[in-house]
Design a protein around this motif. Structure first.
Motif, short mmCIF file in Angstrom:
data_model
loop_
_atom_site.label_atom_id
_atom_site.label_comp_id
_atom_site.label_asym_id
_atom_site.label_seq_id
_atom_site.Cartn_x
_atom_site.Cartn_y
_atom_site.Cartn_z
N UNK A 32 11.21 4.00 6.53
CA UNK A 32 12.35 4.23 5.64
C UNK A 32 12.39 3.25 4.47
N UNK A 33 11.81 2.06 4.68
CA UNK A 33 11.82 1.06 3.60
C UNK A 33 10.64 1.29 2.65
N UNK A 34 9.43 0.98 3.11
CA UNK A 34 8.23 1.17 2.28
C UNK A 34 7.01 1.14 3.20
N UNK A 35 6.00 1.96 2.90
CA UNK A 35 4.83 2.05 3.77
C UNK A 35 3.67 1.22 3.25
N UNK A 36 3.43 1.34 1.95
CA UNK A 36 2.26 0.67 1.38
C UNK A 36 2.60 0.21 -0.03
N UNK A 37 2.12 -0.98 -0.37
CA UNK A 37 2.38 -1.45 -1.74
C UNK A 37 1.10 -1.91 -2.43
N UNK A 38 0.14 -2.48 -1.67
CA UNK A 38 -1.15 -3.02 -2.12
C UNK A 38 -1.12 -4.54 -2.11
N UNK A 39 -2.34 -5.07 -2.06
CA UNK A 39 -2.51 -6.52 -1.97
C UNK A 39 -2.27 -7.22 -3.30
N UNK A 40 -1.92 -6.46 -4.32
CA UNK A 40 -1.60 -7.09 -5.62
C UNK A 40 -0.26 -7.82 -5.55
N UNK A 41 0.54 -7.45 -4.56
CA UNK A 41 1.90 -8.00 -4.46
C UNK A 41 2.09 -8.71 -3.13
N UNK A 42 3.08 -9.57 -3.06
CA UNK A 42 3.38 -10.24 -1.79
C UNK A 42 3.94 -9.22 -0.80
N UNK A 43 3.58 -9.42 0.48
CA UNK A 43 4.02 -8.49 1.52
C UNK A 43 4.70 -9.31 2.63
N UNK A 44 6.00 -9.08 2.77
CA UNK A 44 6.80 -9.88 3.71
C UNK A 44 6.23 -9.83 5.14
N UNK A 45 6.01 -8.61 5.64
CA UNK A 45 5.56 -8.49 7.04
C UNK A 45 4.20 -9.13 7.25
N UNK A 46 3.34 -9.02 6.24
CA UNK A 46 1.99 -9.58 6.33
C UNK A 46 2.06 -11.10 6.50
N UNK A 47 2.87 -11.73 5.66
CA UNK A 47 3.02 -13.19 5.73
C UNK A 47 3.62 -13.59 7.07
N UNK A 48 4.63 -12.82 7.51
CA UNK A 48 5.30 -13.17 8.76
C UNK A 48 4.41 -12.95 9.98
N UNK A 49 3.62 -11.88 9.96
CA UNK A 49 2.73 -11.64 11.10
C UNK A 49 1.63 -12.70 11.15
#
Ligand SMILES: *Cc1c(COP(=O)(O)O)cnc(C)c1O
Length: 397
Positions: free
Chosen positions: A69-86
């Motif tokens: 519901x929020x967002x599925x994919x954005x690309x590695x050009x931008x910061x990704x909250x879940x990626x940093x947290x995981x």
């Protein structure tokens, strides 16, 4: 419906999997999977060590739905909250300082091999050889096929990536003979999964660590199958009292959503500088939401501890069964919930088919070994059910 799907598969899908088991699952709950024709199965394979949370875990499903519901994919050009947290969750729980996300086990292992090579390249050292083990399995990409010590997977793809060679497992003499001043890394599975659940000896692994340190060689553990609680520890290296320089994870990390991870000590990870490695999908908001939910649920439900407990129960019950049927069960191997039950050669295939007919999912590996890798949510009753089903099948053979 099954016949219809089989026909479509035959006509349109590349025939890499041949004749599959005759079932098509359409839903699942916990340890159980339901087929389109109403048949119910008990899943003791967990999608090959992937479905650690079982099927349809309510909290896992709602975490994924919320992320969709929020967002599925954005690309590695931008910061990704879940990626940093995981990445933080993995670092907090392991010996790694840095993480890179890929989409699969093979891709994580490719990343690990690249990292080992670039680590020495950046120091101006001519060290590029990678040593792996016979009977290993590291994936199906070209570099990981070169690392996979099984001729049947390698032969059609010659010439393979140069500088990768295999040696006998559990032999320190073989390591000593293979190491040269060009050796960059030794990559092993602590329990070889695909070739029949074959654990490495404790002394072998600690001596291997010592030799790697002595010769400035990186030690890589492929924990794609053994990782994420499977063996009763979050990662299998914890059983050995030593740490790798790099390890990889995948299978259970996303609970069924594709994700892989390369995890390394800071000193090594820092060899990757901007532009040296990359990915489009790796660690996107959806797959890392899955990984975060897996970590949350592991903690809340103490699933790693459960894997240790249920693994011990399996071991106890299987050795009782082995005493009862010594001519049928040859050996029981593994750790936690990664278990290989080696049967007498002539009955193994039939046993796995009879289990399937009784609605029990396992996999046959190395031709004679029943591998089980059930969801970590497994209960005592499930273990006892498996044991009694296996006994029923053994009696028939
Ligand atoms: C499954 C597996 C792989 C390959 O993972 P994929 O996601 O299929 O690429 C690599 N190493 C080990 C030990 C595995 O069990």
């Amino acid at each position: 419906m099954l016949e219809e799907i089989k026909a479509l598969d035959k006509q349109y899908y590349m025939n890499t999997f041949g004749e599959r088991l005759p079932v098509c699952f359409t839903s699942g709950q916990g340890m159980r999977l339901k087929a389109d024709d109403g048949r119910e199965f008990y899943d003791f394979l967990g999608g090959i060590a992937v479905n650690a949370l079982g099927h349809g875990h309510p909290k896992f499903k709602s975490a994924l739905k919320a992320q969709i519901d929020k967002v599925i994919h954005t690309s590695s050009l931008y910061y990704i909250e879940n990626q940093a947290k995981l990445a933080k969750r993995i670092v907090d729980a392991t010996c790694a300082d840095k993480v890179f996300f890929a989409n699969s086990g093979a891709e994580a292992n490719e990343g690990a091999m690249k990292l080992a090579k670039i680590y020495f390249y950046k120091q101006g050292l001519d060290k590029y050889e990678i040593i792996t083990l016979d009977k290993s399995f590291h994936g199906r990409t070209l570099a990981t096929v070169a690392a996979t010590g099984q001729e049947k997977y390698q032969k059609p793809y010659y010439p393979l990536l140069p500088g990768v060679k295999q040696i006998e497992p559990n032999s320190i003499d073989a390591v000593k003979a293979a190491v040269t001043d060009k050796t960059a890394a030794v990559m092993i599975e602590l329990i070889q999964g695909e070739s029949g659940v074959r654990p490495m000896d404790k002394e072998y692994v600690s001596e291997l660590r010592r030799i790697c340190d002595e010769h400035n060689i990186l030690l890589i553990f492929d924990e794609v199958q053994t990782g994420m609680g499977r063996t009763g520890k979050l990662f299998a290296y914890e059983h050995y009292g030593i740490e790798p320089d790099i390890f990889t994870s995948a299978k259970a990390l996303g609970g069924g959503v594709p994700i892989g991870a390369v995890c390394a000590k800071d000193k090594i990870a820092s060899a990757f500088e901007p532009g040296d490695h990359g990915t489009t999908f790796g660690g996107n908001p959806l797959s890392t939401a899955a990984g975060l939910a897996v970590f949350d649920i592991f903690e809340e439900e103490q699933l790693v501890e459960n894997a240790a407990k249920m693994g011990a129960l399996f071991k106890e019950k299987l050795s009782e069964l082995m005493e009862k049927y010594p001519e049928k069960i040859k050996e029981v191997r593994g750790e936690g919930l990664l278990i290989g039950i080696q049967l007498e050669d002539t009955i193994a295939k039939a046993a796995s088919m009879l289990l399937f007919d009784d609605g029990i999912l396992v996999s046959l590996c190395a031709g004679n070994t029943i591998r089980i890798a059930p969801p970590l949510i497994i209960t005592k009753n499930d273990v006892l059910l498996f044991i009694s089903e296996l006994e029923t099948v053994l009696k028939k053979l």
